[in-house]
Write an enzyme that holds these catalytic residues in place. Sequence first.
Site, PDB file in Angstrom:
ATOM      1  N   CYS A   1     -10.133   5.465 -11.541  1.00  0.00           N
ATOM      2  CA  CYS A   1     -10.586   5.166 -12.913  1.00  0.00           C
ATOM      3  C   CYS A   1     -11.953   5.767 -13.254  1.00  0.00           C
ATOM      4  CB  CYS A   1     -10.583   3.657 -13.148  1.00  0.00           C
ATOM      5  SG  CYS A   1     -11.161   2.688 -11.762  1.00  0.00           S
TER       6      CYS A   1
ATOM      7  N   HIS B   1     -15.846   1.273 -17.686  1.00  0.00           N
ATOM      8  CA  HIS B   1     -16.794   1.772 -16.675  1.00  0.00           C
ATOM      9  C   HIS B   1     -17.820   2.688 -17.350  1.00  0.00           C
ATOM     10  CE1 HIS B   1     -14.200   0.041 -13.782  1.00  0.00           C
ATOM     11  NE2 HIS B   1     -13.659   1.106 -13.231  1.00  0.00           N
TER      12      HIS B   1
HETATM   13  P1  NAP Z   1      -3.544  -5.883  -8.531  1.00  0.00           P
HETATM   14  O1  NAP Z   1      -3.913  -6.561  -9.798  1.00  0.00           O
HETATM   15  O2  NAP Z   1      -3.992  -6.470  -7.253  1.00  0.00           O
HETATM   16  O3  NAP Z   1      -1.922  -5.698  -8.503  1.00  0.00           O
HETATM   17  C1  NAP Z   1      -1.245  -5.231  -7.363  1.00  0.00           C
HETATM   18  C2  NAP Z   1       0.263  -5.211  -7.585  1.00  0.00           C
HETATM   19  O4  NAP Z   1       0.885  -4.774  -6.350  1.00  0.00           O
HETATM   20  C3  NAP Z   1       0.874  -6.561  -7.936  1.00  0.00           C
HETATM   21  O5  NAP Z   1       1.915  -6.395  -8.859  1.00  0.00           O
HETATM   22  C4  NAP Z   1       1.462  -7.039  -6.595  1.00  0.00           C
HETATM   23  O6  NAP Z   1       2.584  -7.882  -6.752  1.00  0.00           O
HETATM   24  C5  NAP Z   1       1.906  -5.719  -5.997  1.00  0.00           C
HETATM   25  N1  NAP Z   1       2.045  -5.817  -4.542  1.00  0.00           N
HETATM   26  C6  NAP Z   1       1.119  -6.257  -3.650  1.00  0.00           C
HETATM   27  N2  NAP Z   1       1.620  -6.239  -2.393  1.00  0.00           N
HETATM   28  C7  NAP Z   1       2.910  -5.801  -2.495  1.00  0.00           C
HETATM   29  C8  NAP Z   1       3.948  -5.584  -1.559  1.00  0.00           C
HETATM   30  N3  NAP Z   1       3.788  -5.821  -0.245  1.00  0.00           N
HETATM   31  N4  NAP Z   1       5.137  -5.119  -2.020  1.00  0.00           N
HETATM   32  C9  NAP Z   1       5.339  -4.877  -3.348  1.00  0.00           C
HETATM   33  N5  NAP Z   1       4.374  -5.088  -4.278  1.00  0.00           N
HETATM   34  C10 NAP Z   1       3.164  -5.529  -3.863  1.00  0.00           C
HETATM   35  O7  NAP Z   1      -4.115  -4.369  -8.518  1.00  0.00           O
HETATM   36  P2  NAP Z   1      -4.426  -3.393  -9.757  1.00  0.00           P
HETATM   37  O8  NAP Z   1      -5.843  -3.451 -10.160  1.00  0.00           O
HETATM   38  O9  NAP Z   1      -3.382  -3.599 -10.787  1.00  0.00           O
HETATM   39  O10 NAP Z   1      -4.274  -1.974  -9.068  1.00  0.00           O
HETATM   40  C11 NAP Z   1      -2.998  -1.404  -8.782  1.00  0.00           C
HETATM   41  C12 NAP Z   1      -3.217   0.001  -8.233  1.00  0.00           C
HETATM   42  O11 NAP Z   1      -3.849   0.808  -9.239  1.00  0.00           O
HETATM   43  C13 NAP Z   1      -4.132   0.027  -7.017  1.00  0.00           C
HETATM   44  O12 NAP Z   1      -3.678   1.005  -6.121  1.00  0.00           O
HETATM   45  C14 NAP Z   1      -5.493   0.392  -7.624  1.00  0.00           C
HETATM   46  O13 NAP Z   1      -6.343   0.996  -6.697  1.00  0.00           O
HETATM   47  C15 NAP Z   1      -5.090   1.333  -8.742  1.00  0.00           C
HETATM   48  N6  NAP Z   1      -6.010   1.432  -9.888  1.00  0.00           N
HETATM   49  C16 NAP Z   1      -6.514   0.303 -10.491  1.00  0.00           C
HETATM   50  C17 NAP Z   1      -7.347   0.451 -11.604  1.00  0.00           C
HETATM   51  C18 NAP Z   1      -7.928  -0.724 -12.348  1.00  0.00           C
HETATM   52  O14 NAP Z   1      -8.769  -0.506 -13.252  1.00  0.00           O
HETATM   53  N7  NAP Z   1      -7.585  -1.966 -12.031  1.00  0.00           N
HETATM   54  C19 NAP Z   1      -7.652   1.712 -12.101  1.00  0.00           C
HETATM   55  C20 NAP Z   1      -7.091   2.835 -11.479  1.00  0.00           C
HETATM   56  C21 NAP Z   1      -6.286   2.672 -10.383  1.00  0.00           C
HETATM   57  P3  NAP Z   1       2.464  -9.522  -6.660  1.00  0.00           P
HETATM   58  O15 NAP Z   1       1.831  -9.962  -7.940  1.00  0.00           O
HETATM   59  O16 NAP Z   1       3.894  -9.930  -6.539  1.00  0.00           O
HETATM   60  O17 NAP Z   1       1.647  -9.838  -5.461  1.00  0.00           O
END
Ligand code: NAP
Length: 347
Positions: free
Chosen positions: A145, A238
């Site tokens: 991001c 950010h």
């Molecule tokens: P998050 O809120 O922690 O969500 C993670 C997701 O992954 C949830 O839907 C979770 O499902 C799922 N998950 C976790 N363990 C799993 C497993 N063993 N099998 C299948 N699904 C699983 O994280 P996020 O912020 O949305 O980020 C998601 C990705 O995008 C990450 O790789 C992060 O680095 C990237 N990212 C995030 C941002 C941001 O601004 N937040 C920006 C750019 C990139 P459950 O709810 O069922 O646990």
Amino acid sequence: MKNKLSVAVLGATGSVGQKFVELLSSHPWFQISEVAASDRSVGKPYAEATNWNMASPLDSKIAKLTVKKCEPNLDSKIIFSGLDAKVAGEIESEFANSGYTVISNARNHRFDKNVPLVIPEVNPEHLALIHQQEWSGAIITNPNCSTIGLTLALKPIFDNFGIESLNVVTMQAISGGGYPGIPSMDILDNVVPFIGGEEVKLEMEPKKILGEIRENEIKYAEFKISAQCNRVPVLDGHLECVQLKLKNKVTPEEVKRVLREFKGLPQKLKLPTAPENPIIYFEEDNYPQPRIHRNLGRGMSVSIGRLRKDSLFDIKFVVLSHNTIRGAAGGTILIAELLKEQGFLGN
Ligand code: NAP
């Protein structure tokens, strides 16, 4: 479009996953047919599995979808991934091996040799690498991001004046750490001067994105980046303070001009998620600010201000981008629109 393309969202219950659901519920080309997440959520209706915290109400059809396992037996062939990086690498490879086109937000495949790391306005030509991938499907990645806001600002400067080196200090929003994220007791009335793994991403990713394809591979751009990343008590958006040493010495006014004039292929193609202006430049001394400017261009425009001479480097400025829209789900959807428009998703 009469018949929308069916898509599935992996990690649909998380912070980025919810933003996918919000943005795709009214998309003119794509329609969410399936949602998938971890075993904690599998089998539940989406509305029950997720703690919906988007501003707009949850689409009633998506609310009723049963959350599926992240296994490559889904009907939709186009996959948006918002998976936790702990599991994303393997799951995304399984999908690509089974013929699916995966567009991912996770870091795992960003530096694979033939996987494009794409910002549609910056390096759309890198999508050609997909033809060299060994999977029967494909993986395309969206950058980190903070990288996205920074690299959109760098692109017109890099093309017009060249970059020798840069220093960046970030102030990153809480939502960047996923849901529920950092405990409130750690972030309220505070700044945390560490985000695990973030500085390396910011020091590496812009060089791949601004690299050139020569002899069927990406030759990374050659300049040095030093990054320091901080978590601040802001919900979304950010902010990054950037100092640049340029190859060709120019005035701040000339740099502002190329920033203001910058447009990319998504603007030319009028893609549905493309903002009219990918960069908005502000002359006000105290702009841009996260709360005021993060939603410009429906969260897809990057705001820049305070561009002036620097006594150590040549110039310095401040750039702001919405981390879960331009920096994640919105950026990924724009990649999918470009893939479709360029014939990578079939007809
Ligand atoms: P998050 O809120 O922690 O969500 C993670 C997701 O992954 C949830 O839907 C979770 O499902 C799922 N998950 C976790 N363990 C799993 C497993 N063993 N099998 C299948 N699904 C699983 O994280 P996020 O912020 O949305 O980020 C998601 C990705 O995008 C990450 O790789 C992060 O680095 C990237 N990212 C995030 C941002 C941001 O601004 N937040 C920006 C750019 C990139 P459950 O709810 O069922 O646990």
